[in-house]
Design an enzyme around this catalytic site. Structure first.
Site, PDB file in Angstrom:
ATOM      1  N   ARG A   1       0.735  -1.185  -0.149  1.00 53.99           N
ATOM      2  CA  ARG A   1       0.019  -0.096  -0.055  1.00 53.99           C
ATOM      3  C   ARG A   1       0.848   1.017  -0.083  1.00 53.99           C
ATOM      4  NH1 ARG A   1      -5.268   0.423   1.249  1.00 53.99           N
ATOM      5  NH2 ARG A   1      -6.440  -1.438   1.531  1.00 53.99           N
TER       6      ARG A   1
ATOM      7  N   ARG B   1       1.149   0.341   5.484  1.00 52.82           N
ATOM      8  CA  ARG B   1       0.560  -0.375   6.608  1.00 52.82           C
ATOM      9  C   ARG B   1       0.872  -1.495   6.946  1.00 52.82           C
ATOM     10  NH1 ARG B   1      -5.954   0.343   5.618  1.00 52.82           N
ATOM     11  NH2 ARG B   1      -5.078   2.363   4.734  1.00 52.82           N
TER      12      ARG B   1
ATOM     13  N   GLU C   1      -0.066  -7.148  -5.558  1.00 47.32           N
ATOM     14  CA  GLU C   1      -1.254  -6.315  -5.268  1.00 47.32           C
ATOM     15  C   GLU C   1      -0.949  -4.929  -5.339  1.00 47.32           C
ATOM     16  OE1 GLU C   1      -4.375  -7.182  -2.537  1.00 47.32           O
ATOM     17  OE2 GLU C   1      -5.064  -8.692  -3.826  1.00 47.32           O
TER      18      GLU C   1
END
Length: 258
Positions: free
Chosen positions: A54, A58, A79
């Site tokens: 991300r 995080r 991802e």
């Protein structure tokens, strides 16, 4: 004359290790190690490892992605948000696949599918750039006919259907809504496969829902993380993965019995 049976394609399991890193980051330091979890998952029968880097880091960090790419013996599914920063890192790492997902800093987890139509030329360019580097591009989408059609138009190889709404209806005991959402997922899987897209599914799946969705013949891979990491606290990661594989196999067996 005997009937010619169409082979049922195998169903792969991708294990997401993000939340091993969530626990690590809550305390600081190096443990628990998401790469160790990925290696255990592969040994227990995972066909691939998924990790979401991300923007705010995080959970998974850049160093985790580099170690996963170097150390795991199964394909890595990266991802990522469809940003310049993440595209550059993907081109550096050259994972097996990149799954482009929507991302907002304030969300707890990925909410909804990617707006492929709204992504316009910029999103199409990112798909083209990653594919040209030999990376398999997946788009995480809601079971929506227009989004799936656009995914095929811009050259994605895979769509991953967002199962979160269906799983929420199931968890809340809202049978009618769950039935309608499952019908949408089934229709979307059929449409995507007809357009030449490989179909994956994920978000919120547990043993029961994974078993049920495994009966959709078009789906070739399930990506599951939060539930498996949670179960690992009670029964161990290897046992949880083996139980998930058993549930998936049981669901696939419905097709063979039909």
């Amino acid at each position: 004359m005997s009937a010619i049976l169409t082979p049922i394609p195998p169903l792969r399991l991708g294990v997401n290790v993000d939340h091993v890193a969530t626990v690590r980051n809550a305390r600081g330091g190096a443990l628990p190690d998401p790469v160790r979890a990925a290696l255990l998952a592969a040994a227990a029968g995972a066909d691939g490892i998924t990790a979401h880097l991300r923007e705010d880091r995080r959970h998974i960090r850049d160093a985790d992605m580099r170690r996963l790419r170097a150390e795991i013996p199964v394909p890595l599914n990266f991802e990522m948000a469809a940003t310049e920063e993440m595209t550059a890192l993907a081109l550096e790492l050259r994972p097996h696949a990149c799954c482009l997902v929507p991302e907002r800093r304030e969300e707890r987890t990925t909410e909804g599918g990617l707006d492929v139509i709204g992504g316009g030329i910029e999103l199409a360019h990112r798909v083209e750039t990653l594919a040209a580097a030999g990376i398999r591009v997946s788009l995480f989408v809601a079971p929506d006919a227009e989004q799936i059609a656009r995914s095929a138009d811009i050259g994605a190889a895979v769509v991953e259907l967002h199962t979160g709404a269906w799983c929420e209806w199931l968890a809340e005991g809202r049978a009618a809504e769950a039935h309608e959402e499952f019908a949408r997922l089934a229709q979307a899987a059929t449409q995507a496969a007809a357009l030449g897209l490989e179909v994956h599914a994920g978000h919120g799946l547990d043993y029961a829902s994974a078993q049920e969705i495994a009966a959709l013949v078009e789906i070739r891979e399930l990506n599951i993380g939060h539930f498996l990491i949670g179960e690992a606290m009670f029964e161990g990661l290897e046992t949880a993965i083996r139980r998930m594989r058993h549930a998936m196999a049981h669901g696939r067996a419905v097709l063979r019995a039909a």
